[in-house]
Write a protein that holds these residues in place. Structure first.
Motif, short mmCIF file in Angstrom:
data_model
loop_
_atom_site.label_atom_id
_atom_site.label_comp_id
_atom_site.label_asym_id
_atom_site.label_seq_id
_atom_site.Cartn_x
_atom_site.Cartn_y
_atom_site.Cartn_z
N VAL A 221 61.21 37.59 32.21
CA VAL A 221 59.76 37.51 32.07
C VAL A 221 59.09 38.65 32.83
O VAL A 221 58.11 39.24 32.36
CB VAL A 221 59.26 36.14 32.57
CG1 VAL A 221 57.74 36.13 32.72
CG2 VAL A 221 59.71 35.04 31.62
N ALA A 222 59.61 38.98 34.00
CA ALA A 222 59.03 40.04 34.82
C ALA A 222 58.99 41.37 34.06
O ALA A 222 58.07 42.17 34.22
CB ALA A 222 59.81 40.21 36.12
N ALA A 223 59.98 41.60 33.22
CA ALA A 223 60.04 42.85 32.46
C ALA A 223 58.92 42.93 31.43
O ALA A 223 58.57 44.02 30.98
CB ALA A 223 61.39 42.97 31.77
N ARG A 224 58.37 41.77 31.06
CA ARG A 224 57.31 41.73 30.05
C ARG A 224 55.91 41.71 30.67
O ARG A 224 54.93 42.06 30.01
CB ARG A 224 57.48 40.49 29.17
CG ARG A 224 58.68 40.55 28.25
CD ARG A 224 58.39 41.45 27.08
NE ARG A 224 59.48 41.47 26.12
CZ ARG A 224 59.41 42.10 24.95
NH1 ARG A 224 58.30 42.74 24.62
NH2 ARG A 224 60.43 42.08 24.13
N LEU A 225 55.83 41.26 31.89
CA LEU A 225 54.51 41.11 32.51
C LEU A 225 54.06 42.44 33.11
O LEU A 225 54.07 42.64 34.33
CB LEU A 225 54.54 40.02 33.58
CG LEU A 225 54.71 38.59 33.08
CD1 LEU A 225 54.70 37.62 34.26
CD2 LEU A 225 53.61 38.22 32.10
N VAL A 226 53.67 43.35 32.25
CA VAL A 226 53.20 44.65 32.68
C VAL A 226 51.68 44.58 32.81
O VAL A 226 50.99 44.14 31.89
CB VAL A 226 53.59 45.75 31.67
CG1 VAL A 226 53.07 47.10 32.11
CG2 VAL A 226 55.10 45.78 31.49
N ARG A 227 51.18 45.02 33.94
CA ARG A 227 49.73 44.95 34.16
C ARG A 227 49.00 45.79 33.13
O ARG A 227 49.39 46.89 32.80
CB ARG A 227 49.39 45.43 35.57
CG ARG A 227 47.92 45.23 35.93
CD ARG A 227 47.67 45.59 37.39
NE ARG A 227 48.40 44.71 38.27
CZ ARG A 227 47.95 43.54 38.67
NH1 ARG A 227 46.80 43.08 38.20
NH2 ARG A 227 48.66 42.80 39.50
N ARG A 228 47.90 45.25 32.64
CA ARG A 228 47.12 45.94 31.62
C ARG A 228 46.54 47.23 32.18
O ARG A 228 46.05 47.27 33.31
CB ARG A 228 45.96 45.05 31.14
CG ARG A 228 46.40 43.84 30.35
CD ARG A 228 45.22 42.96 30.02
NE ARG A 228 44.63 42.42 31.25
CZ ARG A 228 43.63 41.55 31.26
NH1 ARG A 228 43.09 41.13 30.13
NH2 ARG A 228 43.14 41.09 32.40
N PRO A 229 46.58 48.30 31.38
CA PRO A 229 45.95 49.54 31.85
C PRO A 229 44.45 49.38 31.90
O PRO A 229 43.87 48.60 31.14
CB PRO A 229 46.37 50.55 30.77
CG PRO A 229 46.60 49.72 29.55
CD PRO A 229 47.17 48.42 30.03
N PRO A 230 43.76 50.09 32.80
CA PRO A 230 42.31 49.97 32.87
C PRO A 230 41.65 50.50 31.62
O PRO A 230 42.18 51.39 30.95
CB PRO A 230 41.95 50.81 34.11
CG PRO A 230 43.08 51.79 34.24
CD PRO A 230 44.30 51.06 33.77
N ALA A 231 40.48 49.97 31.28
CA ALA A 231 39.76 50.42 30.11
C ALA A 231 39.30 51.86 30.30
O ALA A 231 39.11 52.33 31.44
CB ALA A 231 38.55 49.50 29.86
N THR A 232 39.13 52.58 29.20
CA THR A 232 38.71 53.98 29.26
C THR A 232 37.41 54.11 30.01
O THR A 232 36.43 53.40 29.75
CB THR A 232 38.53 54.52 27.83
OG1 THR A 232 39.74 54.35 27.11
CG2 THR A 232 38.16 55.98 27.88
N GLY A 233 37.39 55.02 30.99
CA GLY A 233 36.18 55.26 31.76
C GLY A 233 36.01 54.32 32.93
O GLY A 233 35.13 54.51 33.77
#
Length: 236
Positions: A221-233
């Motif tokens: 599961v840890a391999a899938r839980l990648v933090r979302r990238p910040p929105a543009t700007g």
């Protein structure tokens, strides 16, 4: 309207409420399994007429829902887990411990979500620990995956405990009793992978097996839980 939304009737002539009814049902199930639970038997335990219980609970299924929610209170962590892995680990281990105290719980785990107040609180505590790590769909699949593992493992463990009581044979007694048959079958050479597992594998207890499997699932599961990238700007 669910059983939790429906108001209870006035307490008369004999003091009776859903809390007492559920406590009696849980006690009966702890003693004899779900087959020992019926509104008639619960009424007898409370020295009340069966028809009085129908004023509080309409069906046996509602009673089971209330019983599960009662045990969910034992699963609810005392404090919010520190991170997502701890939250899922706590959920798994506390569910297993509750099922070992109330073996009938294994028969009611899974399926549709528990909607009682304690069940919702358990779900909230679990999801809150994963909130913001990634998109909500990935979070839900992570929780479902871990739940599928520990529910299956718990049911297997409870099934083995019931088999021990039914046969009078412990795990090792059963292995010894069936040893000659297994030895003969392995000697045919038709099952080389199974033979290696039987002869070279390490025998571990149920708790160790449960914890090891849980760690492996959490690693995946840890391999899938990648933090979302910040929105543009957005500021980093």
């Amino acid at each position: 309207m669910t059983v939790w939304d429906r108001p209870e009737p006035p307490i008369r002539p004999l003091p009776l409420d859903r809390e007492r009814i559920v406590a009696a049902a849980v006690a009966l199930a702890d003693e004899g399994g779900l087959e020992a639970v019926s509104l008639r038997k619960v009424a007898a335990r409370l020295d009340a007429g069966p028809m009085r219980l129908y004023r509080y609970i309409s069906t046996k299924e509602e009673l089971f829902d209330l019983m599960v929610d009662e045990v969910q209170a034992e699963i609810l962590p005392a404090e919010q887990p520190g991170d997502w892995r701890e939250a899922l680990c706590v959920l798994a281990h506390r569910t297993r411990q509750a099922a070992l105290r109330h073996e009938w719980l294994a028969d009611l785990l899974g399926g549709r979500p528990a909607l009682g107040p304690n069940g919702l609180a358990v779900t909230e505590a679990t999801l809150a620990a994963l909130d913001g790590l990634t998109d909500v769909d990935t979070v839900m699949r992570a929780v479902e995956t871990v739940s599928a593992y520990f529910i299956g493992a718990i049911r297997r463990e409870i099934a083995n405990l019931r088999a021990e009581r039914a046969t009078g044979l412990s795990k090792h007694d059963w292995q010894r009793a069936h040893g000659p048959h297994v030895t003969n079958m392995l000697a045919t050479g038709r099952f080389p992978a199974l033979a290696k597992a039987v002869h070279d594998g390490t025998d571990v207890d149920a708790e160790t097996s449960f914890a090891t499997g849980l760690d492996w699932v959490l690693d995946a599961v840890a391999a899938r839980l990648v933090r979302r990238p910040p929105a543009t700007g957005a500021p980093r």
